[in-house]
Design a protein around this motif. Structure first.
Motif, PDB file in Angstrom:
ATOM      1  N   UNK A  74      69.866  81.728 -28.542  1.00  0.00           N
ATOM      2  CA  UNK A  74      70.558  81.559 -29.836  1.00  0.00           C
ATOM      3  C   UNK A  74      70.704  80.110 -30.285  1.00  0.00           C
ATOM      4  N   UNK A  75      70.560  79.182 -29.375  1.00  0.00           N
ATOM      5  CA  UNK A  75      70.657  77.762 -29.732  1.00  0.00           C
ATOM      6  C   UNK A  75      69.569  77.376 -30.741  1.00  0.00           C
ATOM      7  N   UNK A  76      68.437  78.113 -30.752  1.00  0.00           N
ATOM      8  CA  UNK A  76      67.359  77.783 -31.694  1.00  0.00           C
ATOM      9  C   UNK A  76      67.833  77.899 -33.140  1.00  0.00           C
ATOM     10  N   UNK A  77      68.837  78.743 -33.396  1.00  0.00           N
ATOM     11  CA  UNK A  77      69.322  78.916 -34.764  1.00  0.00           C
ATOM     12  C   UNK A  77      69.992  77.662 -35.301  1.00  0.00           C
ATOM     13  N   UNK A  78      70.576  76.881 -34.433  1.00  0.00           N
ATOM     14  CA  UNK A  78      71.212  75.631 -34.858  1.00  0.00           C
ATOM     15  C   UNK A  78      70.160  74.685 -35.416  1.00  0.00           C
ATOM     16  N   UNK A  79      69.074  74.509 -34.673  1.00  0.00           N
ATOM     17  CA  UNK A  79      67.983  73.623 -35.111  1.00  0.00           C
ATOM     18  C   UNK A  79      67.289  74.193 -36.353  1.00  0.00           C
ATOM     19  N   UNK A  80      67.065  75.494 -36.364  1.00  0.00           N
ATOM     20  CA  UNK A  80      66.408  76.130 -37.501  1.00  0.00           C
ATOM     21  C   UNK A  80      67.243  75.943 -38.771  1.00  0.00           C
ATOM     22  N   UNK A  81      68.545  76.036 -38.638  1.00  0.00           N
ATOM     23  CA  UNK A  81      69.438  75.863 -39.783  1.00  0.00           C
ATOM     24  C   UNK A  81      69.380  74.471 -40.389  1.00  0.00           C
ATOM     25  N   UNK A  82      68.818  73.512 -39.667  1.00  0.00           N
ATOM     26  CA  UNK A  82      68.704  72.142 -40.168  1.00  0.00           C
ATOM     27  C   UNK A  82      67.489  71.944 -41.071  1.00  0.00           C
ATOM     28  N   UNK A  83      66.609  72.935 -41.144  1.00  0.00           N
ATOM     29  CA  UNK A  83      65.442  72.834 -42.027  1.00  0.00           C
ATOM     30  C   UNK A  83      65.980  72.897 -43.460  1.00  0.00           C
ATOM     31  N   UNK A 123      64.942  73.063 -46.574  1.00  0.00           N
ATOM     32  CA  UNK A 123      64.509  73.974 -47.637  1.00  0.00           C
ATOM     33  C   UNK A 123      64.447  75.439 -47.191  1.00  0.00           C
ATOM     34  N   UNK A 124      64.927  75.722 -45.989  1.00  0.00           N
ATOM     35  CA  UNK A 124      65.046  77.104 -45.523  1.00  0.00           C
ATOM     36  C   UNK A 124      66.323  77.692 -46.126  1.00  0.00           C
ATOM     37  N   UNK A 125      66.158  78.725 -46.948  1.00  0.00           N
ATOM     38  CA  UNK A 125      67.313  79.301 -47.639  1.00  0.00           C
ATOM     39  C   UNK A 125      67.987  80.403 -46.842  1.00  0.00           C
ATOM     40  N   UNK A 126      67.213  81.129 -46.030  1.00  0.00           N
ATOM     41  CA  UNK A 126      67.802  82.236 -45.308  1.00  0.00           C
ATOM     42  C   UNK A 126      66.908  82.784 -44.216  1.00  0.00           C
ATOM     43  N   UNK A 127      67.498  83.635 -43.403  1.00  0.00           N
ATOM     44  CA  UNK A 127      66.842  84.204 -42.234  1.00  0.00           C
ATOM     45  C   UNK A 127      67.072  85.711 -42.275  1.00  0.00           C
ATOM     46  N   UNK A 128      65.979  86.480 -42.285  1.00  0.00           N
ATOM     47  CA  UNK A 128      66.085  87.940 -42.323  1.00  0.00           C
ATOM     48  C   UNK A 128      65.539  88.537 -41.039  1.00  0.00           C
ATOM     49  N   UNK A 129      66.272  89.497 -40.495  1.00  0.00           N
ATOM     50  CA  UNK A 129      65.843  90.259 -39.324  1.00  0.00           C
ATOM     51  C   UNK A 129      65.510  91.667 -39.815  1.00  0.00           C
ATOM     52  N   UNK A 130      64.283  92.121 -39.539  1.00  0.00           N
ATOM     53  CA  UNK A 130      63.877  93.471 -39.930  1.00  0.00           C
ATOM     54  C   UNK A 130      63.706  94.296 -38.662  1.00  0.00           C
ATOM     55  N   UNK A 131      64.531  95.354 -38.555  1.00  0.00           N
ATOM     56  CA  UNK A 131      64.464  96.240 -37.402  1.00  0.00           C
ATOM     57  C   UNK A 131      65.224  97.522 -37.700  1.00  0.00           C
ATOM     58  N   UNK A 132      64.657  98.630 -37.274  1.00  0.00           N
ATOM     59  CA  UNK A 132      65.354  99.916 -37.412  1.00  0.00           C
ATOM     60  C   UNK A 132      66.192 100.231 -36.179  1.00  0.00           C
ATOM     61  N   UNK A 133      66.088  99.402 -35.165  1.00  0.00           N
ATOM     62  CA  UNK A 133      66.834  99.595 -33.929  1.00  0.00           C
ATOM     63  C   UNK A 133      68.323  99.317 -34.178  1.00  0.00           C
ATOM     64  N   UNK A 134      69.196 100.318 -33.986  1.00  0.00           N
ATOM     65  CA  UNK A 134      70.635 100.115 -34.238  1.00  0.00           C
ATOM     66  C   UNK A 134      71.253  99.010 -33.378  1.00  0.00           C
ATOM     67  N   UNK A 135      70.691  98.756 -32.214  1.00  0.00           N
ATOM     68  CA  UNK A 135      71.209  97.677 -31.353  1.00  0.00           C
ATOM     69  C   UNK A 135      71.045  96.305 -32.011  1.00  0.00           C
ATOM     70  N   UNK A 160      74.651  90.191 -35.532  1.00  0.00           N
ATOM     71  CA  UNK A 160      75.991  89.626 -35.736  1.00  0.00           C
ATOM     72  C   UNK A 160      76.223  88.436 -34.802  1.00  0.00           C
ATOM     73  N   UNK A 161      75.774  88.592 -33.559  1.00  0.00           N
ATOM     74  CA  UNK A 161      75.913  87.504 -32.587  1.00  0.00           C
ATOM     75  C   UNK A 161      75.078  86.294 -33.015  1.00  0.00           C
ATOM     76  N   UNK A 162      73.813  86.530 -33.351  1.00  0.00           N
ATOM     77  CA  UNK A 162      72.906  85.439 -33.732  1.00  0.00           C
ATOM     78  C   UNK A 162      73.397  84.732 -34.994  1.00  0.00           C
ATOM     79  N   UNK A 163      73.930  85.491 -35.943  1.00  0.00           N
ATOM     80  CA  UNK A 163      74.411  84.927 -37.205  1.00  0.00           C
ATOM     81  C   UNK A 163      75.458  83.842 -36.961  1.00  0.00           C
ATOM     82  N   UNK A 164      76.239  83.972 -35.910  1.00  0.00           N
ATOM     83  CA  UNK A 164      77.293  82.992 -35.656  1.00  0.00           C
ATOM     84  C   UNK A 164      76.738  81.596 -35.332  1.00  0.00           C
ATOM     85  N   UNK A 165      75.459  81.510 -34.989  1.00  0.00           N
ATOM     86  CA  UNK A 165      74.836  80.219 -34.678  1.00  0.00           C
ATOM     87  C   UNK A 165      74.103  79.613 -35.882  1.00  0.00           C
TER      88      UNK A 165
END
Length: 138
Positions: free
Chosen positions: A64-73, A75-87, A93-98
């Motif tokens: 999850x630490x990668x999200x901190x660095x990714x958030x520094x880009x 011109x990156x406006x957002x991050x979408x996760x596509x999955x039908x897996x309920x887990x 939710x956990x990843x979003x906190x980073x």
């Protein structure tokens, strides 16, 4: 599609204002992998606002630490996760906190792309309004 990459850890599609990554089965998305993705994004998007979409078809782990660095880009406006897996709802939710920018989960690519369009439009509208304010136009 503008460009396709088949990297040792993922398959990556570059489009006009978004990228779609499909990580390979069993990998761990590490700082090293993330830095490769950031370099590719910087190469293709330079000053263009874009959205990152991860299509979670396979099972893999993310440091999850990668999200901190990714958030520094800038011109990156957002991050979408596509999955039908309920887990993935719990995982997202956990990843979003980073990640300090827009971060959402979707059941299908079409919904993620619609959201991407909304983010791009909102950004363009905000930019136009800010440019008008700088020129003194109300």
């Amino acid at each position: 599609m503008i460009r396709f990459y088949d990297l040792d850890f993922c398959k990556l599609e570059i489009h006009h204002n978004y990228m779609i990554a499909v990580m390979k089965e069993g990998i761990v998305v590490s700082a090293t992998n993330n830095s490769i993705l950031i370099k590719i994004a910087e190469k293709h998007f330079k000053k263009t606002p874009f959205v990152y979409i991860t299509h979670r078809i396979h099972s893999y782990s993310v440091d999850p630490i990668v999200y901190i660095k990714t958030g520094e880009v800038h011109n990156l406006l957002g991050f979408a996760v596509v999955s039908k897996n309920p887990m993935q709802e719990i995982q997202t939710k956990y990843e979003r906190s980073f990640f300090k920018k827009e971060f959402r989960r979707f059941d299908d690519i079409e919904s993620a792309l619609s959201w991407k369009d909304e983010l791009i439009e909102k950004h363009q509208s905000k930019k136009t309004h800010t440019d008008e304010e700088k020129k003194g136009i109300n």
